[in-house]
Write an enzyme that holds these catalytic residues in place. Structure first.
Site, short mmCIF file in Angstrom:
data_model
loop_
_atom_site.label_atom_id
_atom_site.label_comp_id
_atom_site.label_asym_id
_atom_site.label_seq_id
_atom_site.Cartn_x
_atom_site.Cartn_y
_atom_site.Cartn_z
N LYS A 263 0.82 -1.21 0.00
CA LYS A 263 0.00 0.00 0.00
C LYS A 263 0.86 1.26 0.00
CE LYS A 263 -4.42 -1.62 1.53
NZ LYS A 263 -5.35 -2.04 2.52
N1 GLU Z 1 -10.01 -7.24 3.97
C1 GLU Z 1 -9.09 -8.18 3.43
C2 GLU Z 1 -7.92 -7.45 2.81
O1 GLU Z 1 -8.01 -6.27 2.52
C3 GLU Z 1 -9.70 -9.07 2.36
C4 GLU Z 1 -10.64 -10.04 2.93
C5 GLU Z 1 -11.23 -11.06 1.97
O2 GLU Z 1 -11.35 -10.81 0.77
O3 GLU Z 1 -11.62 -12.11 2.46
O4 GLU Z 1 -6.89 -8.05 2.61
#
Ligand code: GLU
Length: 289
Positions: A263
């Site tokens: 990120k």
């Molecule tokens: N929130 C998770 C992430 O940003 C992804 C979760 C999922 O797709 O199960 O890595």
């Protein structure tokens, strides 16, 4: 047949990069191609790292990519009592116990055991929790919690697996080693995972399975970095009586040095690319869609 339901579930702890664009566009295209629905879910339970301005930026970037999703957007931080209920179900099954060691203490315990022969690691390379707090008596647990000590609530993995029996999932994409089709789940490889903490009544694993079920998600399309975690998700689904979606894990995009995109990398951030005059169609080409 009701239409298939897809979701893109980012955490608002930074700006989106090309890897996120690939995942979101793939979800969206698969939904379009199958007459399915496309949802956006904001996974913001980590209040220390998630910020509203990142959430606003995520929506702006996805709109710029040409994506549209159903309203209202589900924001996990608004549903903590629901995850606490799921946790209470697992506690009622006798599968949850508090542990009180800090990360540094666990690292020390593991280092001591490591020198006597390799201590097992989870698929992310983190040493498994040695299970020491499992032996505390109910009175000792109450004492420590009552004294205000920080704690993590862990799943007794061996007991949970015994209760759940054999588990598998349908993989429509592929794992990092090309695994596809029916995959046998191996949640034991994660050890006694943390499902909640003193100050947060949930965790990624718990809220993701509760929400996928509640939102009627039938197709989970996400990066291969979560392939092995799917074993834990299948286990929680079985214990909580939730349906199993089909899974599609996609390869992670790599940067020019063959590293996972991060990120903080400016070279692949959607905002930076946009500022450089790159358009949404260029992004599609760049991620191979
Ligand atoms: N929130 C998770 C992430 O940003 C992804 C979760 C999922 O797709 O199960 O890595």
């Amino acid at each position: 047949m009701p239409p298939p339901v897809f979701r893109f579930a980012p955490s608002p702890n930074g700006y989106l990069h090309l890897g996120h664009a690939y995942s979101a566009l793939l979800n969206h295209d698969l939904a379009r191609g199958s007459g399915g629905r496309f949802l956006l879910r904001i996974e913001d339970i980590d209040s220390a790292r998630c910020r509203p301005e990142f959430e606003a930026a995520i929506e702006e970037d996805l709109r710029w990519l040409g994506l549209a999703w159903e309203q209202p957007v589900r924001r996990q931080s608004e549903h903590l009592p629901l995850y606490a209920q799921a946790l209470a179900t697992l506690t009622g099954q006798g599968l949850i116990y508090p542990s009180f060691e800090s990360r540094a203490e666990i690292a020390r315990m593991v280092a001591a055991r490591d020198s006597m022969g390799g201590w097992p690691r989870d698929p992310d390379g983190v040493p498994l929790y040695p299970g020491t707090a499992k032996d505390l008596s109910a009175a000792e647990r109450e004492d420590r919690i009552g004294s205000g000590a920080p704690y993590a609530l862990r799943l007794d993995m061996a007991a949970a697996c015994e209760r759940a029996g054999d588990l598998s999932w349908s993989e429509q994409g592929a794992g990092p080693e090309g695994e596809t089709g029916t995959i046998a789940a191996s949640p034991l490889e994660w050890g006694d995972v943390i499902l909640a903490r003193k100050e947060t009544p949930t965790s990624y694993h718990l809220s993701v399975v509760v929400d996928d079920a509640l939102q009627g998600v039938t197709q989970v399309v996400r990066g291969q970095d979560l392939f092995r975690a799917t074993g834990v998700h299948r286990l929680l689904q079985r214990l909580l009586g939730l349906p199993a979606p089909a899974y599609h894990h996609h390869p992670l995009l790599r940067d020019a040095d063959d590293r996972k995109l991060s990120k903080s990398s400016r070279a692949t951030g959607l905002r930076e690319l946009r500022a450089d005059g790159i358009g949404p169609q260029d992004i599609r080409r760049m991620v191979g869609l």
